[in-house]
Design a protein around this motif. Sequence first.
Motif, PDB file in Angstrom:
ATOM      1  N   GLU A 174     -40.945 -69.533  35.673  1.00 20.71           N
ATOM      2  CA  GLU A 174     -40.405 -70.758  35.067  1.00 20.71           C
ATOM      3  C   GLU A 174     -39.525 -71.502  36.068  1.00 20.71           C
ATOM      4  OE1 GLU A 174     -40.968 -72.353  32.011  1.00 20.71           O
ATOM      5  OE2 GLU A 174     -39.932 -73.759  33.326  1.00 20.71           O
ATOM      6  N   ASN A 175     -39.759 -72.792  36.215  1.00 25.21           N
ATOM      7  CA  ASN A 175     -38.932 -73.509  37.188  1.00 25.21           C
ATOM      8  C   ASN A 175     -38.134 -74.685  36.618  1.00 25.21           C
ATOM      9  OD1 ASN A 175     -40.946 -75.315  36.828  1.00 25.21           O
ATOM     10  ND2 ASN A 175     -41.865 -75.092  38.855  1.00 25.21           N
ATOM     11  N   LYS A 176     -38.038 -74.750  35.306  1.00 24.57           N
ATOM     12  CA  LYS A 176     -37.155 -75.781  34.717  1.00 24.57           C
ATOM     13  C   LYS A 176     -35.687 -75.387  34.885  1.00 24.57           C
ATOM     14  CE  LYS A 176     -40.071 -78.614  32.439  1.00 24.57           C
ATOM     15  NZ  LYS A 176     -40.316 -79.998  32.910  1.00 24.57           N
ATOM     16  N   THR A 177     -35.455 -74.086  35.016  1.00 28.23           N
ATOM     17  CA  THR A 177     -34.104 -73.610  35.320  1.00 28.23           C
ATOM     18  C   THR A 177     -34.168 -72.871  36.656  1.00 28.23           C
ATOM     19  OG1 THR A 177     -34.546 -71.640  33.975  1.00 28.23           O
ATOM     20  CG2 THR A 177     -33.266 -73.406  32.933  1.00 28.23           C
ATOM     21  N   ILE A 198     -20.580 -60.554  31.146  1.00 27.26           N
ATOM     22  CA  ILE A 198     -20.426 -62.011  31.140  1.00 27.26           C
ATOM     23  C   ILE A 198     -21.716 -62.652  31.657  1.00 27.26           C
ATOM     24  CG2 ILE A 198     -17.919 -61.842  31.510  1.00 27.26           C
ATOM     25  CD1 ILE A 198     -18.493 -62.948  34.374  1.00 27.26           C
ATOM     26  N   ALA A 199     -21.830 -63.957  31.456  1.00 26.77           N
ATOM     27  CA  ALA A 199     -23.011 -64.686  31.929  1.00 26.77           C
ATOM     28  C   ALA A 199     -22.576 -65.795  32.868  1.00 26.77           C
ATOM     29  CB  ALA A 199     -23.760 -65.279  30.741  1.00 26.77           C
ATOM     30  N   ASP A 200     -23.170 -65.830  34.045  1.00 26.97           N
ATOM     31  CA  ASP A 200     -22.948 -66.937  34.993  1.00 26.97           C
ATOM     32  C   ASP A 200     -23.998 -68.002  34.683  1.00 26.97           C
ATOM     33  OD1 ASP A 200     -23.147 -68.733  37.091  1.00 26.97           O
ATOM     34  OD2 ASP A 200     -23.030 -67.219  38.661  1.00 26.97           O
ATOM     35  N   LEU A 201     -23.560 -69.025  33.960  1.00 35.47           N
ATOM     36  CA  LEU A 201     -24.516 -70.040  33.500  1.00 35.47           C
ATOM     37  C   LEU A 201     -24.918 -70.988  34.621  1.00 35.47           C
ATOM     38  CD1 LEU A 201     -22.881 -70.820  30.041  1.00 35.47           C
ATOM     39  CD2 LEU A 201     -24.658 -69.149  30.606  1.00 35.47           C
ATOM     40  N   SER A 202     -24.073 -71.151  35.619  1.00 34.46           N
ATOM     41  CA  SER A 202     -24.385 -72.109  36.687  1.00 34.46           C
ATOM     42  C   SER A 202     -25.550 -71.633  37.545  1.00 34.46           C
ATOM     43  CB  SER A 202     -23.152 -72.350  37.553  1.00 34.46           C
ATOM     44  OG  SER A 202     -22.121 -72.887  36.752  1.00 34.46           O
ATOM     45  N   GLY A 206     -28.843 -73.611  36.965  1.00 39.54           N
ATOM     46  CA  GLY A 206     -29.019 -74.538  38.088  1.00 39.54           C
ATOM     47  C   GLY A 206     -28.978 -75.991  37.654  1.00 39.54           C
ATOM     48  N   ARG A 207     -28.404 -76.254  36.506  1.00 35.37           N
ATOM     49  CA  ARG A 207     -28.281 -77.626  35.993  1.00 35.37           C
ATOM     50  C   ARG A 207     -27.106 -77.645  35.018  1.00 35.37           C
ATOM     51  NH1 ARG A 207     -33.981 -78.454  32.975  1.00 35.37           N
ATOM     52  NH2 ARG A 207     -32.866 -80.026  31.758  1.00 35.37           N
ATOM     53  N   THR A 208     -26.591 -78.850  34.764  1.00 30.48           N
ATOM     54  CA  THR A 208     -25.370 -78.939  33.957  1.00 30.48           C
ATOM     55  C   THR A 208     -25.640 -79.383  32.519  1.00 30.48           C
ATOM     56  OG1 THR A 208     -25.072 -81.209  34.715  1.00 30.48           O
ATOM     57  CG2 THR A 208     -23.936 -79.505  35.965  1.00 30.48           C
ATOM     58  N   HIS A 241     -24.089 -78.411  44.768  1.00 26.58           N
ATOM     59  CA  HIS A 241     -23.508 -79.612  44.163  1.00 26.58           C
ATOM     60  C   HIS A 241     -24.188 -79.994  42.850  1.00 26.58           C
ATOM     61  CE1 HIS A 241     -26.875 -82.205  45.294  1.00 26.58           C
ATOM     62  NE2 HIS A 241     -26.999 -81.363  46.295  1.00 26.58           N
ATOM     63  N   PHE A 242     -25.481 -79.649  42.712  1.00 24.78           N
ATOM     64  CA  PHE A 242     -26.281 -80.076  41.553  1.00 24.78           C
ATOM     65  C   PHE A 242     -25.938 -79.315  40.270  1.00 24.78           C
ATOM     66  CE2 PHE A 242     -28.194 -76.970  44.280  1.00 24.78           C
ATOM     67  CZ  PHE A 242     -28.474 -75.939  43.411  1.00 24.78           C
TER      68      PHE A 242
END
Length: 258
Positions: A174-177, A198-202, A206-208, A241-242
């Motif tokens: 999957e490449n949407k994330t 814990i979860a590292d959501l960033s 890879g998106r906000t 940065h993204f």
Amino acid sequence: MSRAVMHVNTRRFSSIESLFDLNDTFHVIAGPCSVESMSQMEAIAQSLANMGVGFIRGGAFKPRTSPYDFQGLGIEGLKILSRIKAKYGLITVSEIMDPRDVEPAAESIDIIQIGSRNMYNYPLLKEVGKAGIPVLLKRGMMATLDEFILAAEYIISEGNHKVVLCERGIRTFENKTRNTLDVAGIAILKLETNLPVIADLSHALGRTDIVEPVAHAVKHAGADGIMLEVHNQPSQALSDHFQQLDLGQFQSLMNSFR
Ligand code: PEP
Ligand code: MN
């Protein structure tokens, strides 16, 4: 206490001890991908402190895919984190990649992060185990949950029980994330271990734009907290940065938990 009335970490509830107490506090670790300068870290730390966030992250040794990209400030970055801790009272988290840096890092920061690329670095796992400093261990991007748990055992078997497991997404088609966040894995880690998860959501997303619903999803799955990349000027960031939230976006995320 039901999860619905968990404290979302205010500084009153944030301490390294409370992270390991598993006491129904939902912890938030926020900060930039990379420590870039004292002024950048001060701008971010001041906002986090005002919002009541207790933990700040920032990479000093950066595991970049390209050797030509910004590699981090190294020891100088750790010194900046130590000054930030002294000035703002925030608990600091930063990645170490080389076993030789564990000892100097333990003098400057509160929690050593072992990144995804180093989950299988057994000499490094043993070294942080011996050092006894709290460790935030990230899941390898191709690691099964059993391999992840056994990596934590490497640290624990050296006598260091202060390990936080961090799901940061695994590689799939999957490449949407950026990666695929394993929410079921969070629930399983909560069942099969007695460690904070814990979860590292960033790095997972890879998106906000979808951070907020996913943050609530991992909380419902039983996560003890989230890690997020937050920058005062994301478009100027020297890495990732993204995917970094600006301070306003981060504030609205925090408000959504209140
Ligand atoms: C990071 O948190 O700075 C990082 C590089 O993440 P990961 O190891 O999960 O890729
Ligand atoms: Mn990053």
